[in-house]
Design an enzyme around this catalytic site. Structure first.
Site, mmCIF file in Angstrom:
data_model
loop_
_atom_site.group_PDB
_atom_site.id
_atom_site.type_symbol
_atom_site.label_atom_id
_atom_site.label_comp_id
_atom_site.label_asym_id
_atom_site.label_seq_id
_atom_site.Cartn_x
_atom_site.Cartn_y
_atom_site.Cartn_z
ATOM 1 N N ASP A 65 0.872 -1.169 0.000
ATOM 2 C CA ASP A 65 0.000 0.000 0.000
ATOM 3 C C ASP A 65 0.915 1.227 0.000
ATOM 4 O OD1 ASP A 65 -1.561 2.169 0.743
ATOM 5 O OD2 ASP A 65 -2.711 1.048 2.237
ATOM 6 N N TYR A 164 -9.276 15.151 -6.377
ATOM 7 C CA TYR A 164 -8.391 14.595 -7.410
ATOM 8 C C TYR A 164 -7.551 15.700 -8.059
ATOM 9 C CZ TYR A 164 -6.950 11.811 -11.477
ATOM 10 O OH TYR A 164 -6.206 11.151 -12.439
#
Ligand code: NAD
Length: 266
Positions: A65, A164
């Site tokens: 991760d 984003y």
């Protein structure tokens, strides 16, 4: 025929799907040994690693991760254990959690920033440390090459995706500031900014004909991109062919950042 990335080792984060998968394939085809990081869909990364090895290349799939420093360091340890070092790092992992601004949860904000920006920080930091530890190698003029996967949204604002767009705007100045800091050591840091590439992250925008037609209005070159378009750019940016390219964003977007709405308006 000599391949552009022969005898080099590349690490690609988020390589189990989409652009990362295509970039890993392209780097392997150019002769690099490839470490394919996955977070989900381990089977897909392992299958690609098998295919690369069967075709005579070298590859390793490693789960991690990118938002977790220990896991990122373990990923680089796995890379060193198998291949000795890494020459090319593509920080590609990313995701979207879209919503109208007033409804955006703190979790949606933090998940996107953690993956798209902090993930790049952790990956790049381990990469720079490894380039320095290992020192120069005759396989490349640069001590190391780092490619940040950005987006056209590092410059194009995007309503209902402020998390984003903020993350990719962040990647722009992250990449440039880091490039300025480490260029004297001959570490080349650059970004690729894809436009609309056919992957699962944006499948709503190309799956149906009406949606695809709407998307094509934003692309002067008249087609949606493929992961291979980004893979080819990554091979060039990772190779000595681009040795004088430092701290820049390579837009691979079919002209999306030419603002085609202005062609017959404004
Ligand atoms: P994708 O969803 O297929 O790939 C994203 C990858 O990131 C996946 O493999 C996923 O497992 C991985 N990932 C997510 N969270 C992670 C984590 N915490 N740790 C490690 N890996 C993690 O989508 P894609 O389109 O291939 O996106 C790849 C990159 O390209 C992203 O950074 C995205 O922002 C960027 N991008 C995509 C497009 C496009 O049109 N597809 C356009 C511009 C930029």
């Amino acid at each position: 025929m000599e391949k552009l990335l022969e005898n080099q080792v590349a690490l690609v984060t988020g390589a189990s799907s989409g652009i990362g998968y295509g970039v890993a394939q392209a780097l392997a085809n150019a002769g690099a040994a490839v470490v394919l990081n996955y977070h989900t869909h381990a089977e897909s990364a392992k299958k690609l690693a098998d295919e690369i090895e069967k075709a005579g290349g070298a590859a390793l799939a490693v789960g991690a991760d990118v938002t977790d420093r220990d896991q990122v360091e373990s990923m680089f340890d796995a890379c060193r254990a198998r291949f000795g070092t890494v020459d090319i790092v593509v920080a590609n992992s990313g995701l979207q959690r879209d919503s109208a601004f007033a409804e955006m949860t703190l979790e949606d904000w933090q998940t996107v920033l953690a993956t798209n920006l902090t993930g790049q920080f952790l990956t790049a930091q381990s990469a720079v440390k490894e380039f320095r530890r290992r020192g120069p190698r005759p396989v490349s003029k640069a001590l190391g090459k780092l490619i940040c996967m950005s987006s056209v949204h590092e410059v194009i604002p995007w309503a209902r995706r402020v998390n984003y767009a903020a993350s990719k705007g962040g990647v722009l100045m992250f990449m440039k500031s880091l490039a300025q800091e480490v260029a004297p050591e001959r570490i080349r840091v650059n970004s690729i900014a894809p436009g609309a590439i056919r992957t699962r992250i944006n499948k709503d925008a190309w799956e149906s004909k009406p949606e695809q037609d709407r998307l094509l209005q934003l692309i002067p070159y008249g087609r949606v991109g493929n992961p291979d378009d980004i893979g080819k750019a990554a091979v060039w940016l990772a190779s000595d062919e681009s040795d004088y390219v430092v701290g820049t964003t390579l837009f691979v977007d079919g002209g999306m950042t030419l603002y085609p709405e202005f062609a017959d308006n404004g």
